[in-house]
Design an enzyme around this catalytic site. Structure first.
Site, mmCIF file in Angstrom:
data_model
loop_
_atom_site.group_PDB
_atom_site.id
_atom_site.type_symbol
_atom_site.label_atom_id
_atom_site.label_comp_id
_atom_site.label_asym_id
_atom_site.label_seq_id
_atom_site.Cartn_x
_atom_site.Cartn_y
_atom_site.Cartn_z
ATOM 1 N N TRP A 103 -28.809 27.665 11.121
ATOM 2 C CA TRP A 103 -27.418 27.251 11.333
ATOM 3 C C TRP A 103 -26.561 27.625 10.144
ATOM 4 C CZ3 TRP A 103 -25.877 26.910 15.971
ATOM 5 C CH2 TRP A 103 -26.752 26.481 16.970
ATOM 6 N N ASP A 173 -22.361 20.818 6.966
ATOM 7 C CA ASP A 173 -22.630 20.699 8.402
ATOM 8 C C ASP A 173 -23.718 19.646 8.525
ATOM 9 O OD1 ASP A 173 -23.515 20.871 10.996
ATOM 10 O OD2 ASP A 173 -23.989 23.016 10.945
ATOM 11 N N LYS A 197 -26.197 14.817 18.930
ATOM 12 C CA LYS A 197 -27.559 14.466 18.513
ATOM 13 C C LYS A 197 -27.648 12.969 18.215
ATOM 14 C CE LYS A 197 -27.435 19.092 16.951
ATOM 15 N NZ LYS A 197 -28.252 19.746 17.935
HETATM 16 N N1 PMP Z 1 -25.132 23.114 13.250
HETATM 17 C C1 PMP Z 1 -26.298 22.504 13.465
HETATM 18 C C2 PMP Z 1 -27.076 21.988 12.302
HETATM 19 C C3 PMP Z 1 -26.767 22.363 14.780
HETATM 20 O O1 PMP Z 1 -27.939 21.774 15.014
HETATM 21 C C4 PMP Z 1 -25.994 22.861 15.852
HETATM 22 C C5 PMP Z 1 -26.413 22.718 17.297
HETATM 23 N N2 PMP Z 1 -27.707 22.542 17.564
HETATM 24 C C6 PMP Z 1 -24.797 23.500 15.560
HETATM 25 C C7 PMP Z 1 -24.371 23.594 14.254
HETATM 26 C C8 PMP Z 1 -23.941 24.071 16.647
HETATM 27 O O2 PMP Z 1 -23.318 23.007 17.254
HETATM 28 P P1 PMP Z 1 -22.407 23.121 18.543
HETATM 29 O O3 PMP Z 1 -23.291 23.495 19.657
HETATM 30 O O4 PMP Z 1 -21.842 21.733 18.636
HETATM 31 O O5 PMP Z 1 -21.365 24.126 18.265
#
Ligand code: PMP
Length: 361
Positions: A103, A173, A197
Protein backbone atom coordinates in the site's frame (compact mmCIF):
# COMPACT_ATOMS: atom_id res chain seq x y z
CA UNK A 1 -27.60 -19.59 5.37
CA UNK A 2 -28.52 -18.01 8.69
CA UNK A 3 -25.42 -19.04 10.66
CA UNK A 4 -22.60 -16.49 10.59
CA UNK A 5 -19.15 -17.81 9.67
CA UNK A 6 -15.81 -16.69 11.07
CA UNK A 7 -14.97 -13.92 8.62
CA UNK A 8 -11.22 -13.42 8.15
CA UNK A 9 -11.69 -11.01 5.24
CA UNK A 10 -9.17 -8.17 4.95
CA UNK A 11 -11.89 -5.67 4.13
CA UNK A 12 -14.68 -4.95 3.87
CA UNK A 13 -14.51 -6.96 7.03
CA UNK A 14 -16.45 -8.32 9.97
CA UNK A 15 -18.52 -5.77 11.90
CA UNK A 16 -19.63 -6.05 15.54
CA UNK A 17 -22.83 -8.08 15.72
CA UNK A 18 -24.56 -5.66 18.12
CA UNK A 19 -23.94 -2.91 15.55
CA UNK A 20 -25.46 -4.95 12.73
CA UNK A 21 -28.42 -5.84 14.95
CA UNK A 22 -29.07 -2.23 15.88
CA UNK A 23 -28.78 -1.16 12.24
CA UNK A 24 -31.24 -3.91 11.35
CA UNK A 25 -33.71 -2.77 14.03
CA UNK A 26 -33.44 0.83 12.84
CA UNK A 27 -33.32 0.07 9.11
CA UNK A 28 -36.91 1.07 8.37
CA UNK A 29 -37.20 3.82 10.90
CA UNK A 30 -34.72 5.60 13.10
CA UNK A 31 -36.31 5.91 16.55
CA UNK A 32 -38.70 8.86 16.53
CA UNK A 33 -37.93 9.73 12.91
CA UNK A 34 -40.09 7.37 10.86
CA UNK A 35 -37.51 7.10 8.08
CA UNK A 36 -34.34 5.18 7.46
CA UNK A 37 -31.04 6.98 7.92
CA UNK A 38 -30.60 6.42 4.17
CA UNK A 39 -33.78 8.39 3.45
CA UNK A 40 -33.13 11.59 5.37
CA UNK A 41 -31.35 14.78 4.37
CA UNK A 42 -27.71 15.06 5.28
CA UNK A 43 -28.65 18.56 6.41
CA UNK A 44 -31.39 17.41 8.79
CA UNK A 45 -31.16 17.80 12.56
CA UNK A 46 -31.19 14.02 12.87
CA UNK A 47 -28.19 13.53 10.65
CA UNK A 48 -26.41 16.44 12.28
CA UNK A 49 -26.68 14.62 15.59
CA UNK A 50 -25.33 11.42 13.99
CA UNK A 51 -22.28 13.02 12.34
CA UNK A 52 -21.52 15.05 15.47
CA UNK A 53 -21.74 11.92 17.57
CA UNK A 54 -19.45 10.03 15.17
CA UNK A 55 -16.91 12.83 15.35
CA UNK A 56 -17.15 13.06 19.15
CA UNK A 57 -16.79 9.28 19.42
CA UNK A 58 -13.59 9.25 17.36
CA UNK A 59 -12.25 12.28 19.19
CA UNK A 60 -12.73 10.55 22.51
CA UNK A 61 -11.47 7.09 21.48
CA UNK A 62 -8.37 8.40 19.69
CA UNK A 63 -7.85 11.27 22.11
CA UNK A 64 -7.70 13.71 19.19
CA UNK A 65 -6.39 17.13 20.30
CA UNK A 66 -8.56 20.22 19.75
CA UNK A 67 -6.27 21.58 16.99
CA UNK A 68 -7.14 18.67 14.69
CA UNK A 69 -10.13 18.45 12.35
CA UNK A 70 -11.98 15.20 11.75
CA UNK A 71 -13.34 14.71 8.24
CA UNK A 72 -15.53 12.04 6.67
CA UNK A 73 -14.68 11.92 2.98
CA UNK A 74 -15.24 9.56 0.07
CA UNK A 75 -12.98 8.01 -2.55
CA UNK A 76 -11.33 5.59 -0.14
CA UNK A 77 -7.80 5.66 1.18
CA UNK A 78 -6.81 5.44 -2.49
CA UNK A 79 -8.00 8.99 -3.15
CA UNK A 80 -5.91 10.14 -0.18
CA UNK A 81 -2.85 8.80 -2.00
CA UNK A 82 -3.44 11.69 -4.44
CA UNK A 83 -5.07 14.27 -2.18
CA UNK A 84 -2.18 14.33 0.29
CA UNK A 85 0.42 15.36 -2.32
CA UNK A 86 -2.06 17.61 -4.17
CA UNK A 87 -2.48 19.60 -0.97
CA UNK A 88 0.96 19.34 0.60
CA UNK A 89 3.58 18.77 -2.08
CA UNK A 90 4.55 22.12 -3.67
CA UNK A 91 6.35 22.13 -7.04
CA UNK A 92 9.69 23.15 -5.51
CA UNK A 93 9.71 20.44 -2.83
CA UNK A 94 9.89 16.68 -2.45
CA UNK A 95 8.05 14.24 -0.16
CA UNK A 96 9.60 11.32 1.74
CA UNK A 97 7.97 7.89 1.57
CA UNK A 98 8.84 5.01 3.88
CA UNK A 99 7.84 1.76 2.20
CA UNK A 100 6.94 -1.25 4.32
CA UNK A 101 4.60 -2.93 1.87
CA UNK A 102 2.28 -2.84 -1.13
CA UNK A 103 0.00 0.00 0.00
CA UNK A 104 2.92 2.33 0.68
CA UNK A 105 4.14 1.57 -2.83
CA UNK A 106 0.75 2.54 -4.25
CA UNK A 107 0.76 5.77 -2.25
CA UNK A 108 4.22 6.57 -3.61
CA UNK A 109 3.14 5.88 -7.18
CA UNK A 110 0.30 8.38 -6.92
CA UNK A 111 2.45 11.03 -5.23
CA UNK A 112 5.00 10.73 -8.05
CA UNK A 113 2.26 11.76 -10.48
CA UNK A 114 1.81 14.99 -8.56
CA UNK A 115 5.41 15.92 -7.73
CA UNK A 116 8.88 14.92 -6.59
CA UNK A 117 9.22 11.99 -4.21
CA UNK A 118 12.07 10.41 -2.30
CA UNK A 119 12.09 6.87 -0.94
CA UNK A 120 13.42 7.45 2.57
CA UNK A 121 13.46 3.72 3.27
CA UNK A 122 12.18 0.61 1.57
CA UNK A 123 11.91 -2.88 2.91
CA UNK A 124 11.14 -4.31 -0.55
CA UNK A 125 14.38 -6.29 -0.75
CA UNK A 126 13.46 -8.59 2.10
CA UNK A 127 9.94 -9.00 0.70
CA UNK A 128 8.44 -6.46 3.11
CA UNK A 129 8.87 -8.51 6.25
CA UNK A 130 9.71 -5.76 8.70
CA UNK A 131 9.69 -2.13 9.81
CA UNK A 132 12.98 -0.31 9.11
CA UNK A 133 15.40 0.34 11.95
CA UNK A 134 15.99 3.97 12.85
CA UNK A 135 19.30 4.18 10.98
CA UNK A 136 17.78 2.72 7.82
CA UNK A 137 15.50 5.74 7.35
CA UNK A 138 17.20 8.51 5.35
CA UNK A 139 14.98 11.54 5.67
CA UNK A 140 15.34 14.66 3.57
CA UNK A 141 15.48 17.43 6.20
CA UNK A 142 13.47 19.65 3.85
CA UNK A 143 10.81 17.09 2.93
CA UNK A 144 7.32 18.53 2.46
CA UNK A 145 6.06 15.58 4.53
CA UNK A 146 6.96 12.03 5.49
CA UNK A 147 4.46 9.31 4.56
CA UNK A 148 4.16 5.84 6.08
CA UNK A 149 1.61 3.04 6.26
CA UNK A 150 0.99 2.16 9.90
CA UNK A 151 -0.13 -1.37 9.02
CA UNK A 152 0.51 -3.05 5.69
CA UNK A 153 -2.65 -5.07 5.19
CA UNK A 154 -1.21 -7.37 2.52
CA UNK A 155 2.13 -8.26 4.12
CA UNK A 156 0.98 -8.08 7.76
CA UNK A 157 3.69 -5.65 8.87
CA UNK A 158 2.87 -3.01 11.49
CA UNK A 159 4.70 -0.07 13.05
CA UNK A 160 4.83 -0.37 16.85
CA UNK A 161 5.85 3.26 17.39
CA UNK A 162 6.36 6.34 15.26
CA UNK A 163 9.70 7.04 13.56
CA UNK A 164 11.60 10.11 14.68
CA UNK A 165 10.91 12.79 12.04
CA UNK A 166 11.68 15.98 13.98
CA UNK A 167 9.54 18.86 12.75
CA UNK A 168 8.64 17.26 9.42
CA UNK A 169 4.90 16.67 9.00
CA UNK A 170 4.19 12.97 9.45
CA UNK A 171 1.35 11.58 7.32
CA UNK A 172 -0.03 8.10 7.92
CA UNK A 173 -2.26 5.69 6.08
CA UNK A 174 -3.84 3.94 9.07
CA UNK A 175 -6.55 2.15 7.10
CA UNK A 176 -6.02 -1.28 8.57
CA UNK A 177 -5.10 -0.61 12.18
CA UNK A 178 -6.99 2.52 13.14
CA UNK A 179 -8.91 1.97 16.41
CA UNK A 180 -7.00 -1.26 17.09
CA UNK A 181 -4.76 0.39 19.68
CA UNK A 182 -4.15 3.88 21.09
CA UNK A 183 -2.06 6.19 18.90
CA UNK A 184 -0.36 9.51 19.75
CA UNK A 185 -2.32 11.61 17.25
CA UNK A 186 -0.22 14.67 18.12
CA UNK A 187 2.80 13.08 16.43
CA UNK A 188 1.00 13.23 13.08
CA UNK A 189 0.13 16.09 10.76
CA UNK A 190 -2.48 13.98 9.00
CA UNK A 191 -3.92 10.49 9.43
CA UNK A 192 -6.24 8.89 6.91
CA UNK A 193 -8.06 5.58 6.88
CA UNK A 194 -10.74 3.84 4.88
CA UNK A 195 -13.53 2.76 7.23
CA UNK A 196 -14.06 -0.75 5.94
CA UNK A 197 -11.79 -2.65 8.31
CA UNK A 198 -12.21 -1.36 11.84
CA UNK A 199 -14.76 1.43 11.61
CA UNK A 200 -17.68 0.54 9.38
CA UNK A 201 -18.62 -0.11 5.78
CA UNK A 202 -16.64 0.98 2.73
CA UNK A 203 -17.37 4.38 1.27
CA UNK A 204 -16.29 6.53 4.21
CA UNK A 205 -12.73 7.72 4.59
CA UNK A 206 -11.63 9.25 7.85
CA UNK A 207 -9.14 12.11 7.70
CA UNK A 208 -7.67 13.64 10.86
CA UNK A 209 -5.79 16.78 9.95
CA UNK A 210 -3.85 19.28 12.07
CA UNK A 211 -5.13 22.84 11.77
CA UNK A 212 -1.78 24.42 10.84
CA UNK A 213 -1.47 22.16 7.77
CA UNK A 214 -4.37 24.01 6.13
CA UNK A 215 -2.20 27.10 5.64
CA UNK A 216 0.10 25.07 3.36
CA UNK A 217 -2.59 24.23 0.83
CA UNK A 218 -2.19 26.05 -2.48
CA UNK A 219 -5.18 27.68 -4.13
CA UNK A 220 -6.45 26.32 -7.39
CA UNK A 221 -7.11 22.66 -6.66
CA UNK A 222 -10.53 21.29 -7.62
CA UNK A 223 -12.91 22.16 -4.79
CA UNK A 224 -13.61 18.57 -3.77
CA UNK A 225 -9.89 17.78 -3.57
CA UNK A 226 -9.00 20.67 -1.27
CA UNK A 227 -9.11 19.68 2.42
CA UNK A 228 -10.20 23.22 3.33
CA UNK A 229 -13.50 22.65 1.56
CA UNK A 230 -14.34 19.79 3.88
CA UNK A 231 -13.06 21.51 6.99
CA UNK A 232 -15.20 24.55 6.20
CA UNK A 233 -18.21 22.43 5.27
CA UNK A 234 -17.78 20.11 8.27
CA UNK A 235 -17.76 17.14 5.87
CA UNK A 236 -21.11 18.31 4.46
CA UNK A 237 -19.93 20.34 1.45
CA UNK A 238 -21.55 17.67 -0.68
CA UNK A 239 -23.65 14.65 0.24
CA UNK A 240 -21.53 12.35 2.40
CA UNK A 241 -21.98 8.62 2.88
CA UNK A 242 -24.71 9.06 5.46
CA UNK A 243 -25.23 5.34 6.02
CA UNK A 244 -21.50 4.77 6.49
CA UNK A 245 -21.20 7.58 9.02
CA UNK A 246 -24.19 6.20 10.93
CA UNK A 247 -22.57 2.76 11.16
CA UNK A 248 -19.22 4.31 12.10
CA UNK A 249 -20.96 6.11 14.96
CA UNK A 250 -22.43 2.82 16.20
CA UNK A 251 -19.01 1.13 15.92
CA UNK A 252 -17.40 3.90 18.01
CA UNK A 253 -20.06 3.40 20.68
CA UNK A 254 -19.38 -0.35 20.62
CA UNK A 255 -15.61 0.16 20.99
CA UNK A 256 -16.22 2.54 23.87
CA UNK A 257 -18.46 0.01 25.59
CA UNK A 258 -15.73 -2.61 25.18
CA UNK A 259 -13.40 -0.35 27.18
CA UNK A 260 -11.86 1.86 24.48
CA UNK A 261 -8.62 1.43 22.57
CA UNK A 262 -6.52 0.11 25.44
CA UNK A 263 -8.97 -2.73 25.98
CA UNK A 264 -9.14 -3.31 22.21
CA UNK A 265 -5.36 -3.45 22.09
CA UNK A 266 -5.14 -6.05 24.86
CA UNK A 267 -7.76 -8.18 23.16
CA UNK A 268 -6.12 -7.83 19.74
CA UNK A 269 -2.72 -8.82 21.17
CA UNK A 270 -4.28 -11.89 22.75
CA UNK A 271 -6.08 -12.86 19.54
CA UNK A 272 -3.04 -12.42 17.29
CA UNK A 273 -0.79 -14.07 19.89
CA UNK A 274 -2.80 -17.29 19.67
CA UNK A 275 -2.21 -17.58 15.92
CA UNK A 276 1.43 -16.47 16.01
CA UNK A 277 2.10 -19.02 18.78
CA UNK A 278 0.61 -21.73 16.57
CA UNK A 279 2.88 -20.63 13.70
CA UNK A 280 5.99 -20.44 15.89
CA UNK A 281 5.45 -23.83 17.47
CA UNK A 282 5.34 -25.56 14.07
CA UNK A 283 7.80 -26.00 11.23
CA UNK A 284 4.90 -26.64 8.82
CA UNK A 285 3.71 -23.02 9.00
CA UNK A 286 6.08 -20.14 8.29
CA UNK A 287 5.21 -16.59 9.36
CA UNK A 288 5.84 -13.84 6.81
CA UNK A 289 6.67 -10.88 9.07
CA UNK A 290 9.56 -10.66 11.52
CA UNK A 291 8.65 -11.04 15.20
CA UNK A 292 8.81 -7.40 16.23
CA UNK A 293 7.05 -6.13 13.08
CA UNK A 294 4.11 -8.50 13.13
CA UNK A 295 0.66 -7.06 12.64
CA UNK A 296 -2.02 -7.67 15.23
CA UNK A 297 -4.64 -7.14 12.51
CA UNK A 298 -3.42 -9.22 9.54
CA UNK A 299 -1.57 -12.42 10.36
CA UNK A 300 0.25 -13.66 7.26
CA UNK A 301 1.89 -17.06 6.84
CA UNK A 302 2.88 -19.70 4.33
CA UNK A 303 2.54 -23.46 4.08
CA UNK A 304 5.15 -25.75 2.48
CA UNK A 305 3.54 -25.44 -0.99
CA UNK A 306 0.96 -23.42 -2.89
CA UNK A 307 -0.99 -26.60 -3.41
CA UNK A 308 -1.26 -27.09 0.35
CA UNK A 309 -2.26 -23.44 0.77
CA UNK A 310 -5.11 -23.94 -1.69
CA UNK A 311 -6.24 -27.07 0.13
CA UNK A 312 -5.95 -25.26 3.49
CA UNK A 313 -8.23 -22.46 2.33
CA UNK A 314 -10.76 -24.79 0.75
CA UNK A 315 -11.04 -27.01 3.83
CA UNK A 316 -11.12 -24.00 6.16
CA UNK A 317 -14.00 -22.47 4.20
CA UNK A 318 -15.92 -25.73 4.54
CA UNK A 319 -15.48 -25.48 8.29
CA UNK A 320 -16.85 -21.94 8.42
CA UNK A 321 -13.45 -20.19 8.44
CA UNK A 322 -13.87 -17.80 5.55
CA UNK A 323 -11.55 -15.37 3.72
CA UNK A 324 -8.16 -16.84 4.62
CA UNK A 325 -6.65 -16.67 1.16
CA UNK A 326 -3.73 -14.23 1.04
CA UNK A 327 -3.84 -11.20 -1.26
CA UNK A 328 -3.56 -12.17 -4.92
CA UNK A 329 -0.26 -10.28 -5.20
CA UNK A 330 1.63 -12.28 -2.54
CA UNK A 331 -0.30 -15.53 -2.04
CA UNK A 332 -0.11 -17.52 1.16
CA UNK A 333 -2.58 -17.29 3.99
CA UNK A 334 -3.84 -14.14 5.66
CA UNK A 335 -6.00 -14.12 8.75
CA UNK A 336 -7.44 -10.64 9.19
CA UNK A 337 -8.64 -10.33 12.75
CA UNK A 338 -9.95 -6.80 13.20
CA UNK A 339 -11.57 -5.48 16.38
CA UNK A 340 -14.91 -7.14 15.70
CA UNK A 341 -13.37 -10.54 15.00
CA UNK A 342 -13.97 -12.80 18.04
CA UNK A 343 -11.33 -14.62 20.07
CA UNK A 344 -13.35 -17.81 19.51
CA UNK A 345 -12.60 -17.49 15.78
CA UNK A 346 -8.86 -17.33 16.45
CA UNK A 347 -9.16 -20.44 18.63
CA UNK A 348 -11.10 -22.19 15.87
CA UNK A 349 -8.39 -21.30 13.34
CA UNK A 350 -5.61 -22.58 15.61
CA UNK A 351 -7.48 -25.87 16.14
CA UNK A 352 -7.94 -26.17 12.37
CA UNK A 353 -4.24 -25.41 11.74
CA UNK A 354 -3.24 -28.21 14.12
CA UNK A 355 -5.62 -30.69 12.49
CA UNK A 356 -4.49 -29.70 9.01
CA UNK A 357 -0.82 -30.10 9.91
CA UNK A 358 -1.48 -33.55 11.40
CA UNK A 359 -3.25 -34.65 8.23
CA UNK A 360 -0.85 -33.07 5.73
CA UNK A 361 2.46 -32.45 7.52
N1 PMP B 1 -4.26 1.45 2.40
C1 PMP B 1 -4.33 0.30 3.08
C2 PMP B 1 -3.36 0.05 4.18
C3 PMP B 1 -5.32 -0.64 2.74
O1 PMP B 1 -5.39 -1.80 3.39
C4 PMP B 1 -6.22 -0.36 1.69
C5 PMP B 1 -7.33 -1.30 1.29
N2 PMP B 1 -7.20 -2.59 1.59
C6 PMP B 1 -6.09 0.85 1.01
C7 PMP B 1 -5.12 1.75 1.40
C8 PMP B 1 -7.00 1.20 -0.12
O2 PMP B 1 -8.20 1.56 0.44
P1 PMP B 1 -9.51 1.89 -0.39
O3 PMP B 1 -9.95 0.64 -1.01
O4 PMP B 1 -10.42 2.41 0.69
O5 PMP B 1 -9.16 2.94 -1.37
Amino acid sequence: MSERVFNFSAGPAVLPEPVLEQAQREMLSLPGVGMSVMEISHRSKTFDAIINSAEAGLRELLNVPANYHILFLQGGASLQFSMVPMNFLPPDASADYILTGSWGKKALKEAAIIGAVNVAATMADGGFTRIPARDEIKLNPHAAFVHLTTNETIEGVEWKSEPEVGDLPLVADASSDILSHPIPVDKYALIYAGAQKNMGPSGVTLVIIREDMLARIPDGAPTMLDYRTHVKGKSLYNTPNTWGIYILDLVCKWVKEKGGLEAMHRENEAKAGLIYDAIDSSSFYRGHADGDSRSIMNVTFRLPSEELEKKFCAEATEKGLDGLKGHRSVGGIRASIYNAFPLSGCKALVAFMKDFERANG
